[in-house]
Design a protein around this motif. Structure first.
Motif, short mmCIF file in Angstrom:
data_model
loop_
_atom_site.label_atom_id
_atom_site.label_comp_id
_atom_site.label_asym_id
_atom_site.label_seq_id
_atom_site.Cartn_x
_atom_site.Cartn_y
_atom_site.Cartn_z
N LEU A 187 41.40 43.82 37.36
CA LEU A 187 41.35 42.76 36.35
C LEU A 187 42.55 41.83 36.47
O LEU A 187 42.41 40.61 36.41
CB LEU A 187 41.34 43.36 34.94
N LYS A 188 43.73 42.42 36.68
CA LYS A 188 44.94 41.62 36.83
C LYS A 188 44.85 40.71 38.04
O LYS A 188 45.26 39.55 38.00
CB LYS A 188 46.17 42.52 36.94
N ARG A 189 44.31 41.23 39.13
CA ARG A 189 44.16 40.42 40.34
C ARG A 189 43.15 39.28 40.12
O ARG A 189 43.32 38.18 40.62
CB ARG A 189 43.73 41.28 41.53
N ARG A 190 42.11 39.58 39.36
CA ARG A 190 41.08 38.56 39.11
C ARG A 190 41.61 37.42 38.24
O ARG A 190 41.21 36.27 38.41
CB ARG A 190 39.86 39.21 38.45
N LYS A 191 42.52 37.74 37.33
CA LYS A 191 43.10 36.71 36.47
C LYS A 191 43.82 35.64 37.29
O LYS A 191 43.90 34.49 36.86
CB LYS A 191 44.08 37.33 35.47
N GLY A 192 44.33 36.00 38.44
CA GLY A 192 44.98 35.03 39.31
C GLY A 192 43.99 34.17 40.07
O GLY A 192 44.33 33.09 40.55
N GLN A 193 42.74 34.61 40.20
CA GLN A 193 41.74 33.88 40.97
C GLN A 193 40.83 33.01 40.09
O GLN A 193 40.45 31.92 40.48
CB GLN A 193 40.86 34.88 41.74
N VAL A 194 40.48 33.54 38.92
CA VAL A 194 39.50 32.87 38.06
C VAL A 194 40.12 32.59 36.70
O VAL A 194 40.75 33.47 36.12
CB VAL A 194 38.25 33.76 37.88
N GLN A 195 39.93 31.35 36.20
CA GLN A 195 40.43 31.03 34.87
C GLN A 195 39.47 31.60 33.82
O GLN A 195 38.25 31.49 33.97
CB GLN A 195 40.55 29.52 34.71
#
Length: 114
Positions: A77-85
């Protein structure tokens, strides 16, 4: 021939000295008598009974699969927050318009060609 016998003798002597160096003297040898009576068998230890063998050391988190997957999900989830707003919700309900009001006669843009 004499030379080879001399070399073999010195080699045996060196091996004997080395063996003596790595063995304990009689006074320091562990006492092995008196633990088990004659004719009896030794009791099996916990290690022998469990027979677990060799296994790799694991972190506490890795020993619990449910917890491991939960932590893995949080990392993803943390990694996804950097990719998708993330979607912004709830901003339309509390919009009350311009604080000073809209002035219809004011034009701040330029017309083309000026």
């Amino acid at each position: 021939d004499e030379f080879y016998r001399k070399v073999a003798k010195s080699k045996k002597k060196r091996k004997k000295e080395k063996k003596e160096m790595y063995t304990y003297p009689e006074s320091m040898q562990p006492q092995t008598t008196g633990f088990v009576e004659d004719g009896e068998k030794r009791a099996a230890t916990y290690k022998i009974l469990k027979n677990k063998g060799l296994h790799a050391h694991k972190k506490k988190e890795d020993r619990n699969p449910r917890l491991k997957m939960r932590k893995k999900y949080e990392r993803k989830l943390k990694r996804r927050k950097g990719q998708v707003q993330t979607m912004r919700t709830g901003e339309t309900e509390n919009y009350v318009g311009e604080a000073s009001g809209l002035r219809s006669n004011l034009v701040r843009s330029r017309k083309p060609g000026q």
